[in-house]
Design a protein around this motif. Structure first.
Motif, PDB file in Angstrom:
ATOM      1  N   PRO A 189       0.791  -1.204   0.090  1.00  0.00           N
ATOM      2  CA  PRO A 189      -0.041  -0.304  -0.324  1.00  0.00           C
ATOM      3  C   PRO A 189       0.792   1.065   0.092  1.00  0.00           C
ATOM      4  CG  PRO A 189      -0.786  -1.556   1.474  1.00  0.00           C
ATOM      5  CD  PRO A 189       0.522  -2.164   1.052  1.00  0.00           C
ATOM      6  N   ASN A 190       0.550   2.030  -0.840  1.00  0.00           N
ATOM      7  CA  ASN A 190       0.922   3.520  -0.981  1.00  0.00           C
ATOM      8  C   ASN A 190       2.527   3.529  -1.684  1.00  0.00           C
ATOM      9  OD1 ASN A 190      -0.933   5.168  -0.239  1.00  0.00           O
ATOM     10  ND2 ASN A 190      -0.560   4.726   1.959  1.00  0.00           N
ATOM     11  N   SER A 191       2.766   2.285  -2.113  1.00  0.00           N
ATOM     12  CA  SER A 191       4.268   1.873  -2.736  1.00  0.00           C
ATOM     13  C   SER A 191       4.409   3.096  -4.132  1.00  0.00           C
ATOM     14  CB  SER A 191       4.457   0.500  -3.051  1.00  0.00           C
ATOM     15  OG  SER A 191       3.661   0.168  -3.921  1.00  0.00           O
ATOM     16  N   ASP A 192       3.195   3.753  -4.396  1.00  0.00           N
ATOM     17  CA  ASP A 192       3.421   4.557  -5.412  1.00  0.00           C
ATOM     18  C   ASP A 192       3.898   6.037  -5.219  1.00  0.00           C
ATOM     19  OD1 ASP A 192       1.042   4.958  -4.257  1.00  0.00           O
ATOM     20  OD2 ASP A 192      -0.159   5.169  -6.250  1.00  0.00           O
ATOM     21  N   LEU A 193       4.040   6.231  -3.758  1.00  0.00           N
ATOM     22  CA  LEU A 193       4.553   7.442  -3.270  1.00  0.00           C
ATOM     23  C   LEU A 193       5.876   7.369  -3.082  1.00  0.00           C
ATOM     24  CD1 LEU A 193       1.795   8.219  -0.487  1.00  0.00           C
ATOM     25  CD2 LEU A 193       2.345   9.434  -2.525  1.00  0.00           C
ATOM     26  N   LEU A 231       6.696  -3.607   6.785  1.00  0.00           N
ATOM     27  CA  LEU A 231       5.854  -3.663   5.827  1.00  0.00           C
ATOM     28  C   LEU A 231       5.791  -5.266   5.420  1.00  0.00           C
ATOM     29  CD1 LEU A 231       6.345  -0.633   3.505  1.00  0.00           C
ATOM     30  CD2 LEU A 231       4.222  -1.426   4.707  1.00  0.00           C
ATOM     31  N   LYS A 232       6.765  -6.060   5.641  1.00  0.00           N
ATOM     32  CA  LYS A 232       7.083  -7.409   5.174  1.00  0.00           C
ATOM     33  C   LYS A 232       5.662  -8.296   4.770  1.00  0.00           C
ATOM     34  CE  LYS A 232       9.652 -11.423   5.341  1.00  0.00           C
ATOM     35  NZ  LYS A 232      10.870 -12.414   6.019  1.00  0.00           N
ATOM     36  N   LYS A 233       5.009  -8.360   5.641  1.00  0.00           N
ATOM     37  CA  LYS A 233       3.704  -9.238   5.889  1.00  0.00           C
ATOM     38  C   LYS A 233       2.633  -8.589   4.716  1.00  0.00           C
ATOM     39  CE  LYS A 233       4.017 -11.092  10.348  1.00  0.00           C
ATOM     40  NZ  LYS A 233       3.296 -11.419  11.560  1.00  0.00           N
ATOM     41  N   ARG A 234       2.894  -7.351   4.426  1.00  0.00           N
ATOM     42  CA  ARG A 234       1.857  -6.714   3.626  1.00  0.00           C
ATOM     43  C   ARG A 234       2.404  -6.691   2.149  1.00  0.00           C
ATOM     44  NH1 ARG A 234      -1.168  -1.399   5.561  1.00  0.00           N
ATOM     45  NH2 ARG A 234      -2.659  -2.248   3.953  1.00  0.00           N
ATOM     46  N   MET A 235       3.638  -7.142   1.952  1.00  0.00           N
ATOM     47  CA  MET A 235       4.188  -6.996   0.490  1.00  0.00           C
ATOM     48  C   MET A 235       3.895  -8.127  -0.051  1.00  0.00           C
ATOM     49  SD  MET A 235       7.970  -5.371   1.697  1.00  0.00           S
ATOM     50  CE  MET A 235       8.725  -5.007   0.372  1.00  0.00           C
ATOM     51  N   VAL A 247      -4.181  -9.204  -1.532  1.00  0.00           N
ATOM     52  CA  VAL A 247      -4.467  -7.776  -2.097  1.00  0.00           C
ATOM     53  C   VAL A 247      -5.944  -7.246  -1.939  1.00  0.00           C
ATOM     54  CG1 VAL A 247      -3.085  -8.148  -3.937  1.00  0.00           C
ATOM     55  CG2 VAL A 247      -5.265  -8.735  -4.268  1.00  0.00           C
ATOM     56  N   ASN A 248      -6.154  -6.005  -1.893  1.00  0.00           N
ATOM     57  CA  ASN A 248      -7.465  -5.434  -1.331  1.00  0.00           C
ATOM     58  C   ASN A 248      -7.551  -3.727  -2.363  1.00  0.00           C
ATOM     59  OD1 ASN A 248      -6.137  -3.683   0.314  1.00  0.00           O
ATOM     60  ND2 ASN A 248      -6.770  -4.959   1.882  1.00  0.00           N
ATOM     61  N   ASN A 249      -8.262  -3.088  -1.860  1.00  0.00           N
ATOM     62  CA  ASN A 249      -8.176  -1.862  -2.716  1.00  0.00           C
ATOM     63  C   ASN A 249      -6.880  -1.047  -2.279  1.00  0.00           C
ATOM     64  OD1 ASN A 249     -10.844  -2.382  -3.782  1.00  0.00           O
ATOM     65  ND2 ASN A 249     -11.992  -1.361  -2.217  1.00  0.00           N
ATOM     66  N   ASP A 250      -6.124  -1.384  -1.322  1.00  0.00           N
ATOM     67  CA  ASP A 250      -5.246  -0.555  -0.977  1.00  0.00           C
ATOM     68  C   ASP A 250      -4.088  -0.740  -1.756  1.00  0.00           C
ATOM     69  OD1 ASP A 250      -6.217   0.491   1.287  1.00  0.00           O
ATOM     70  OD2 ASP A 250      -5.759  -0.955   2.568  1.00  0.00           O
ATOM     71  N   TYR A 251      -4.234  -1.889  -2.705  1.00  0.00           N
ATOM     72  CA  TYR A 251      -3.017  -2.386  -3.809  1.00  0.00           C
ATOM     73  C   TYR A 251      -3.410  -1.775  -5.143  1.00  0.00           C
ATOM     74  CZ  TYR A 251      -1.287  -5.296  -0.036  1.00  0.00           C
ATOM     75  OH  TYR A 251      -0.740  -5.806   1.280  1.00  0.00           O
ATOM     76  N   GLU A 252      -4.414  -1.036  -5.402  1.00  0.00           N
ATOM     77  CA  GLU A 252      -4.904  -0.572  -6.688  1.00  0.00           C
ATOM     78  C   GLU A 252      -4.071   0.001  -7.310  1.00  0.00           C
ATOM     79  OE1 GLU A 252      -8.705   1.944  -8.791  1.00  0.00           O
ATOM     80  OE2 GLU A 252      -8.788   1.435  -6.654  1.00  0.00           O
ATOM     81  N   VAL A 253      -3.805  -0.008  -8.692  1.00  0.00           N
ATOM     82  CA  VAL A 253      -2.876   0.982  -9.479  1.00  0.00           C
ATOM     83  C   VAL A 253      -3.721   2.048 -10.207  1.00  0.00           C
ATOM     84  CG1 VAL A 253      -1.386   0.890 -11.619  1.00  0.00           C
ATOM     85  CG2 VAL A 253      -1.206  -0.994  -9.826  1.00  0.00           C
TER      86      VAL A 253
END
Length: 377
Positions: free
Chosen positions: A82-86, A95-99, A195-201
């Motif tokens: 999440p927010n990796s596009d910032l 973050l490991k578990k969410r990557m 993944v969920n909406n937080d991973y949307e591109v």
């Protein structure tokens, strides 16, 4: 369908990507925490990815294929976290578990991922680039300009030509089911639960980072990403519906790559229900106020499309010049010079005039993190 050719320097990385069915571009985080133009361009490339597009890998002069982008939880592309596009620094341990890709701290440089599987297989027998380009010279446009890029997008015709030469070189392997890279479903299965909406591109954070929190965007590449995102999700508004979209598409005779002209955005759409191209699209983008030369530039691309794609039929072309604002002088110039007279058909011959260049103002909405567009009458 379109295709993507991903370049990897390490053959082990190529094998790992194919086995897991996941590709991600390494992106170094800028020290000033502002995305540069190359990073914005990479995000723009991911935005147009869609299920069914083919996947190839390039390593040490050879191209390996064939794969196909696949949807998981509704899409074939996701943020790695999440927010990796910032353009921000993050701590791996938190973050490991969410990557999606989470091997080590270097995984923080993987900001977006795309998902694929063999279609039918990824063959271990690669095809030399020279053989590829000579197999169907007229069809290869973008592949000839593959230079200093992590990957490129190729259109339907170029994709078919590339697929053909790989299949012909692997006909025996295809029939005997040999010399094929293995694939695992483990990573895809994990993604389904993660993944969920937080991973949307999308382009929201890219635009916000390039806006300075005002209504004007600092980089034209960020606007490209925003327009590609807008067209993909607004099928009937302003720019219309397009089946194929790409950006930074070659629009000049072959010459040293750094000096080649490139269309900011190029696309086409089919006649509904058929694989016959109906219209071509070109969009020229200016982050500030448009100037006289910008009209001439977009008309140069109109002429290029007419020469290389529509073969004399200007009516197949829709052109747009997008800018923050337009002076009355530029609007007047558009009415005077953005025209082409051409002849179509025979017995009887039709004398026609093309004047399908539209001027579009953009503005960034900081709260919504979206681009807004208005046609200039």
């Amino acid at each position: 369908m379109a295709g993507y050719v991903f370049s990897l320097n390490d053959f082990k990385a190529l094998e790992e990507a194919i086995i897991n069915g996941v590709y991600s571009t390494i992106m170094n985080i800028p020290s000033n925490q502002i995305w540069g133009i190359p990073q914005e361009g990479t995000f723009a490339d991911y935005i147009t990815m869609k299920e069914g597009d083919n996947v190839y890998f390039f390593h040490d002069r050879k191209i390996y294929g064939i794969g196909r982008l696949v949807n998981i939880q509704g899409d074939c592309k996701f943020l790695n976290f999440p927010n990796s596009d910032l353009p921000s620094d993050y701590t791996f341990s938190t973050l490991k578990k969410r990557m999606i890709l989470n091997n080590d701290e270097q995984s923080l440089k993987h900001r977006m991922v795309c998902l694929f599987r063999g279609d039918p297989y990824f063959f271990k027998t690669g095809v030399d680039m020279d053989e590829v380009l000579s197999s169907n010279p007229e069809k290869f446009k973008m592949l000839r300009a593959f230079w200093k890029l992590s990957f490129i997008k190729i259109d339907d015709e170029e994709n078919k030509a590339l697929k053909d030469v790989i299949l012909k070189n692997n006909e025996d392997n295809l029939q005997d089911n040999k010399n094929i890279f293995p694939q695992s479903v483990n990573t895809h299965d994990r993604i389904k639960t993660l993944v969920n909406n937080d991973y949307e591109v999308n382009s929201d954070n890219i635009l916000f980072a390039a806006s300075g929190k005002g209504t004007r965007i600092k980089h034209e590449m960020a606007i490209e990403a925003g327009i590609l995102d807008y067209i993909s999700n607004n099928k009937v508004d302003v720019f219309g519906n397009w089946d194929y979209l790409s950006h930074q598409v070659v629009a000049s005779p072959f010459k040293p790559i750094d000096y080649m002209d490139k269309m900011d955005i190029f696309g086409y759409r089919y006649i509904p229900g058929f694989n016959t191209i109906s219209k071509y699209l070109t969009i020229e983008i200016k982050k500030d106020v448009a100037h006289f030369d910008d009209i001439n530039q977009v008309m140069k691309y109109v002429d290029w499309i007419n020469q290389e794609y529509s073969f004399g039929d200007y009516n197949m072309i829709e052109a747009y010049l997008v800018a923050y604002d337009f002076s009355e002088e530029v609007i007047k110039l558009k009415e005077e010079v953005a025209k082409r007279n051409f002849v179509k058909g025979s017995r009887p011959v039709q004398s026609l005039e093309w004047s399908n260049l539209k001027l579009v103002k953009y503005s960034f909405h900081p709260e919504l993190r979206k681009l807004e567009f208005s046609l200039v009458d």
